[in-house]
Design an enzyme around this catalytic site. Sequence first.
Site, mmCIF file in Angstrom:
data_model
loop_
_atom_site.group_PDB
_atom_site.id
_atom_site.type_symbol
_atom_site.label_atom_id
_atom_site.label_comp_id
_atom_site.label_asym_id
_atom_site.label_seq_id
_atom_site.Cartn_x
_atom_site.Cartn_y
_atom_site.Cartn_z
ATOM 1 C CG ASP A 10 58.335 4.634 70.983
ATOM 2 O OD1 ASP A 10 58.646 5.843 70.905
ATOM 3 O OD2 ASP A 10 58.218 4.029 70.621
ATOM 4 C CD GLU B 191 83.394 1.060 66.629
ATOM 5 O OE1 GLU B 191 83.995 1.322 67.483
ATOM 6 O OE2 GLU B 191 83.220 0.039 66.126
ATOM 7 C CG ASP C 219 80.410 -2.363 64.953
ATOM 8 O OD1 ASP C 219 80.242 -1.242 65.481
ATOM 9 O OD2 ASP C 219 79.418 -4.018 65.362
ATOM 10 C CG ASP D 190 60.398 8.406 66.967
ATOM 11 O OD1 ASP D 190 60.641 9.490 66.371
ATOM 12 O OD2 ASP D 190 59.504 7.771 67.113
ATOM 13 C CG ASP E 109 59.541 9.651 71.269
ATOM 14 O OD1 ASP E 109 58.982 8.908 69.963
ATOM 15 O OD2 ASP E 109 58.763 9.187 72.538
HETATM 16 C C1 GLC Z 1 80.954 -1.491 68.039
HETATM 17 C C2 GLC Z 1 79.867 -0.220 67.789
HETATM 18 C C3 GLC Z 1 79.339 -0.621 69.626
HETATM 19 C C4 GLC Z 1 78.540 -1.948 69.398
HETATM 20 C C5 GLC Z 1 80.004 -3.176 69.289
HETATM 21 C C6 GLC Z 1 79.367 -4.751 68.336
HETATM 22 O O1 GLC Z 1 81.756 -0.887 68.968
HETATM 23 O O2 GLC Z 1 80.034 0.942 68.230
HETATM 24 O O3 GLC Z 1 78.483 0.092 69.982
HETATM 25 O O4 GLC Z 1 78.819 -2.562 70.585
HETATM 26 O O5 GLC Z 1 80.559 -2.898 68.063
HETATM 27 O O6 GLC Z 1 78.679 -4.407 67.664
#
Ligand code: GLC
Length: 566
Positions: free
Chosen positions: A45, A287, A227, A49, A41
């Site tokens: 705060d 992912e 994602d 960041d 940080d």
């Molecule tokens: C992926 C992300 C996770 C998020 C989900 C929805 O699995 O790694 O953190 O909650 O997608 O976007």
Amino acid sequence: MSTPTTTADAAVPLHDAPDHETQAWWRDAVTYQVYIRSFADGSGDGIGDIAGLRSRLGYLADLGVDAIWINPWYPSPMADGGYDVADYRAIEPVFGTLAEADGLIADAHDLGLRVMLDIVPNHTSDRHEWFQAALAAGPGSPERARYHFRDGTGPNGDQPPNNWHSLFGGRAWTRVTDPDGRPGQWYLHLFAAEQPDLNWTNPQVRREFEAVLRFWFDRGVDGFRIDVAHALAKKADLPDLAQPLPADESNPEPDHPYWNRSAVHDIYRGWREVADSYDPPRAFVAEAWVRDPERLALYVRPDELHTTFNFPFLQAPWRAADMHAAIDSTMAALAAVGAPATWVLSNHDVARQVSRYARVQGEVPGFNLDDLAGLPADLEVGHRRARAAAMLMLALPGGAYLYQGEELGLPEVEDLPDEVLADPTWTRSHNTRRGRDGCRVPIPWSGKTAPFGFSSMGAEAAWLPQPATFGQHAVAVLDQQPDSILNLYRRALRIRRQHPALGDGELEWLDSPRDTLMFIRRPDFRCVVNFGADPIRLPLDGTIILASTDVPDETLPPDTCAWLVP
Ligand code: GLC
């Protein structure tokens, strides 16, 4: 003879740098995941960041990683830690500004670190201008066609359109209120209600995301983590599920209406063209929670994505046979399409490996805190195994991802007070599942009291409370201990960068005693791991260049990995 973990780096021959200096850097890069909210940080705060991250880039370069991946840093109401993106072309003010982001990318590049961002294509935030426009425009409008809006079923349409459930708990549909105040249509959200799913059959959605990729590639970003890459394509007409509760995401039946449908591949072929239009070409990591290695390999065919996380490895119990199987099946499937493996032991969605490996292996039903809670834990054993696992991972062919704090040996924080929990899982499960905050606690840098140097400007508390025990994991403390896990990671990364056998390439298994694994990387590198409960006589000749614990008298203790050269 006792071989300390601080063994001579001098034994490692220096060679020209392998792929990480070339355009195919992604084939063997070690990438460090920065959960920006919890890394450092700079503004005081209590929330991490860009300024904080910039001030700590030297630490990452010194650690010896090749790249960083930054979790979503876009404007967001933070209903799901930033995975609810309100604007894909800007920076969340709590994290900084676009100018600071540009500065960070430049600073990282100056230090030789590549920068990956996180793109969230399955859903937007409900505050995104497209969703707001969809609410205003009403049923049948082109604005609603960018999402999955449907009329309800049952009398007055007050039942959801199908029986799907949200991954975070509750149903996957929310009903909107029309501008006249009357109940209206329902929209789909596989995650929180604040995360409406996009309709990827809509050409505007495709065009928009390709434009977002270009926006960041033009700013010098080297690649994206995608994602929930396996969820974008939905089956036409969104049919009911035979088994309505969320399927095991990584092991769904074929033809599941939203997990791992073949239509996703065409989207990624388009993205590959965008990445390849840059010089140097940009890279992707998916992912994709797909357990079947052959189906996972489809994501990394030559005209698709470059890499995909290897979650079967992360999910494997700490046992020789399970690890062997996860490694072999992945390597075989990926080799068939010419893609490298991408190993990972943890991330911001799973319980930290120290705490997973602290449990009796093979009896844990999953990899989240909610699966582990209540099972007896021996954190010392977990720590020892996590050290050995890191060395095993870094010796395997391909690339690897480290999650911030694993190099500090952080355990999962299992006892966060209820009132600080921020993961939507907690509320959506009616306070029955605590979710993922325990691996997202801000990391300790220095000092004896919280926030342990996390806030440079003197904030009193970090956004999630750090336990007092985090002090012993602080970077400044581990720096001073020659055999600390931090120094083990540094040494392993240095050897990995220098040794010509490591990184991309092949692996040859050697026959090894029960409960052990042993393999060769050519030229001249050997790795042995003892997963068993008993010490074994070191089954290999050679000089140990690194070991995860002391190796006294040629005896490899339980839960230990050693690297040898002839
Ligand atoms: C992926 C992300 C996770 C998020 C989900 C929805 O699995 O790694 O953190 O909650 O997608 O976007």
